[in-house]
Design an enzyme around this catalytic site. Structure first.
Site, PDB file in Angstrom:
ATOM      1  N   PHE A   1       0.858  -1.186   0.000  1.00  0.00           N
ATOM      2  CA  PHE A   1       0.000   0.000   0.000  1.00  0.00           C
ATOM      3  C   PHE A   1       0.889   1.229   0.000  1.00  0.00           C
ATOM      4  O   PHE A   1       1.739   1.377   0.869  1.00  0.00           O
ATOM      5  CB  PHE A   1      -0.930   0.038   1.217  1.00  0.00           C
ATOM      6  CG  PHE A   1      -1.834   1.236   1.201  1.00  0.00           C
ATOM      7  CD1 PHE A   1      -2.954   1.274   0.375  1.00  0.00           C
ATOM      8  CD2 PHE A   1      -1.548   2.353   1.975  1.00  0.00           C
ATOM      9  CE1 PHE A   1      -3.770   2.403   0.327  1.00  0.00           C
ATOM     10  CE2 PHE A   1      -2.365   3.487   1.928  1.00  0.00           C
ATOM     11  CZ  PHE A   1      -3.480   3.503   1.111  1.00  0.00           C
TER      12      PHE A   1
ATOM     13  N   ASP B   1       9.249   2.601   1.635  1.00  0.00           N
ATOM     14  CA  ASP B   1       8.065   3.327   2.086  1.00  0.00           C
ATOM     15  C   ASP B   1       7.964   3.119   3.591  1.00  0.00           C
ATOM     16  O   ASP B   1       7.524   2.067   4.052  1.00  0.00           O
ATOM     17  CB  ASP B   1       6.816   2.802   1.362  1.00  0.00           C
ATOM     18  CG  ASP B   1       5.545   3.526   1.816  1.00  0.00           C
ATOM     19  OD1 ASP B   1       5.592   4.244   2.838  1.00  0.00           O
ATOM     20  OD2 ASP B   1       4.503   3.355   1.146  1.00  0.00           O
TER      21      ASP B   1
ATOM     22  N   LYS C   1       2.715  10.120   8.265  1.00  0.00           N
ATOM     23  CA  LYS C   1       2.011   9.675   9.470  1.00  0.00           C
ATOM     24  C   LYS C   1       2.632  10.189  10.775  1.00  0.00           C
ATOM     25  O   LYS C   1       2.433  11.341  11.121  1.00  0.00           O
ATOM     26  CB  LYS C   1       1.871   8.153   9.453  1.00  0.00           C
ATOM     27  CG  LYS C   1       0.943   7.683   8.311  1.00  0.00           C
ATOM     28  CD  LYS C   1       0.299   6.341   8.538  1.00  0.00           C
ATOM     29  CE  LYS C   1      -0.849   6.114   7.576  1.00  0.00           C
ATOM     30  NZ  LYS C   1      -0.558   5.260   6.443  1.00  0.00           N
TER      31      LYS C   1
HETATM   32  C1  PLP Z   1      -0.804   5.550   4.957  1.00  0.00           C
HETATM   33  C2  PLP Z   1       0.224   5.085   4.008  1.00  0.00           C
HETATM   34  C3  PLP Z   1       0.465   5.744   2.793  1.00  0.00           C
HETATM   35  C4  PLP Z   1      -0.382   6.896   2.317  1.00  0.00           C
HETATM   36  O1  PLP Z   1      -0.335   8.010   3.157  1.00  0.00           O
HETATM   37  P1  PLP Z   1      -1.445   9.146   3.017  1.00  0.00           P
HETATM   38  O2  PLP Z   1      -0.973  10.192   3.994  1.00  0.00           O
HETATM   39  O3  PLP Z   1      -2.754   8.542   3.360  1.00  0.00           O
HETATM   40  O4  PLP Z   1      -1.401   9.627   1.620  1.00  0.00           O
HETATM   41  C5  PLP Z   1       1.494   5.282   1.997  1.00  0.00           C
HETATM   42  N1  PLP Z   1       2.251   4.230   2.363  1.00  0.00           N
HETATM   43  C6  PLP Z   1       2.042   3.578   3.518  1.00  0.00           C
HETATM   44  C7  PLP Z   1       2.928   2.430   3.876  1.00  0.00           C
HETATM   45  C8  PLP Z   1       1.022   3.969   4.368  1.00  0.00           C
HETATM   46  O5  PLP Z   1       0.807   3.284   5.509  1.00  0.00           O
END
Ligand code: PLP
Length: 398
Positions: A131, A216, A245
């Protein structure tokens, strides 16, 4: 409600209305207290209304809110210096969200090859269950059909291979490949860890083929796993990393980190943002780092992790029909359910404990990093009552 709300119907929300938060607790309009082990999906890293965060935000709000990137922003320089001092990176680009941090990471990788005489290299290999966000490029990167369907042609240039499958990965590398993109632990995919030797193999493949390695760490970063960034557990460093986050502690922002070499194609004018690196965001980011990088803080996170680990192992042994497996690192905890995970999530909410759904029939527990051993035990007690309730319900329906 659903057919009268002026809001888009994109979210299926729990019928809970929180009015305020204090540390690891959320309080509803009617005064009911919930133990918040969802932390707004790993965002409220230092808990709700942390006095240092409130002071930092208020202090900045009284000075200047927004400048744009037409001018120098001292808070950006301070925060970027602290991030680069504490990581593999030399350069930082600030964004408003995780998906935008990924967009920057993808663009940085493509530009690198473009400016190094390899414009044909633009493809990025990603992993099943990933994701990376909800923009058009990041849904293509994530590769999940449920997020891609109905939004027109999939953005070109993303090739997906099975998770933890080195042979499939090797076979997918083509002359157009620019980079490999991976979460060190898949968050939304179900708290699925990547083996350290797999990460090492990715690094080796990048050296061998002249590819860039992108991590990521939007969910795993900023202390969530008990290290500042999860990659530190493996000792494998990326060339580019997306962060968001937890870095804002609740103020929405993200960052793309890179080595000087990897960022070398991102020259003046090729990328931009209106809000990214805004003074309010930077004040919050610097305040989060004051707390997370303070002496002993990450050790405390690792210590409280042990309380969770022992308690959860015991729960799994005592409720094998409810809990199949415990996964994760630090305070990125996955409870793989034996029953439908939605039932378990519902049962913990009935005990006023909040978690977050994930793929692979997992519920995520992502408490604020400031959670104490006592609060951890309180959460475990609530999870136990929920497991008991689920067991009773199963016995009745059998
Ligand atoms: C939440 C998340 C995203 C996306 O972040 P947003 O601030 O919602 O755009 C991308 N990669 C990972 C691993 C995530 O947990």
């Amino acid at each position: 409600m659903a057919d009268t709300t002026p809001l888009f119907d994109t979210f299926s929300r729990a019928p809970l209305r929180f009015e305020r938060g204090e540390g690891v607790w959320l309080v509803t309009e009617s005064g009911e207290r919930y133990l918040d082990f969802g932390a707004g999906v790993a965002v409220t890293s230092v808990g709700h209304s942390h006095p240092h965060m409130v002071e930092a935000l208020k202090g900045q709000a009284e000075k200047v809110w927004h400048l744009s990137n037409l001018y120098e922003v001292p808070g950006q320089e301070t925060l970027a210096k602290r991030l680069t001092d504490a990581t593999f990176a030399d350069k930082v680009f600030f964004t408003n969200s995780g998906a935008e941090a990924l967009e920057c990471a993808i663009k940085t990788a493509r530009r690198y090859h473009y400016t190094h005489g390899n414009p044909e290299k633009f493809r990025i290999i990603t992993f099943e269950g990933a994701f990376h966000g909800r923009t058009l490029a990041t849904i293509a990167a994530g590769g999940q059909p449920k997020y891609i369907e109905g939004f027109g042609p999939k953005v070109e240039g993303f090739d997906q291979v099975p998770f933890n499958d080195l042979e499939a990965l090797k076979a997918a590398i083509v002359p157009e490949t620019a980079a490999l993109l991976i979460e060190p632990i898949q968050g939304e995919g179900g708290v699925r860890p990547v083996a350290p030797e797999f990460l090492r193999a990715l690094r080796d493949l990048c050296e061998e083929h002249g590819l860039l390695l992108i991590f990521d760490e939007v969910q795993t970063g900023v202390g969530r796993t008990g290290k500042f960034f999860a990659y530190e557990w493996s000792g494998v460093t990326p060339d580019i990393m997306a962060v968001a986050k937890g870095i804002g502690g609740g103020f929405p922002f993200g960052a793309c980190l890179a080595t000087a070499e990897a960022a070398s194609g991102m020259t003046a004018g090729v990328h931009g943002t209106t809000y990214g690196g805004n003074p309010l965001a930077m004040a919050c980011g610097n305040a989060v780092l004051d707390i997370v990088l303070a002496d002993g803080f990450l050790q405390q996170v690792r210590d409280v992790t042990l309380v969770f680990r022992q308690g959860l192992a015991s729960l799994k042994d005592r409720y094998p029909d409810v809990i199949e497996e415990i996964r994760g690192e630090g305070l990125l905890i996955g409870v793989k359910a034996k029953v439908p995970s939605a039932d378990l999530l519902h049962a913990i909410r009935a005990e006023h404990l909040l978690g977050v759904p994930a793929g692979d029939n997992v519920i995520r527990l992502l408490p604020p990093l400031v959670v104490t051993a006592e609060e951890a035990r309180e959460g475990l007690a609530r999870l136990e009552r929920a497991a008991e309730a689920v067991t009773t319900k199963m016995a009745k329906s059998a």
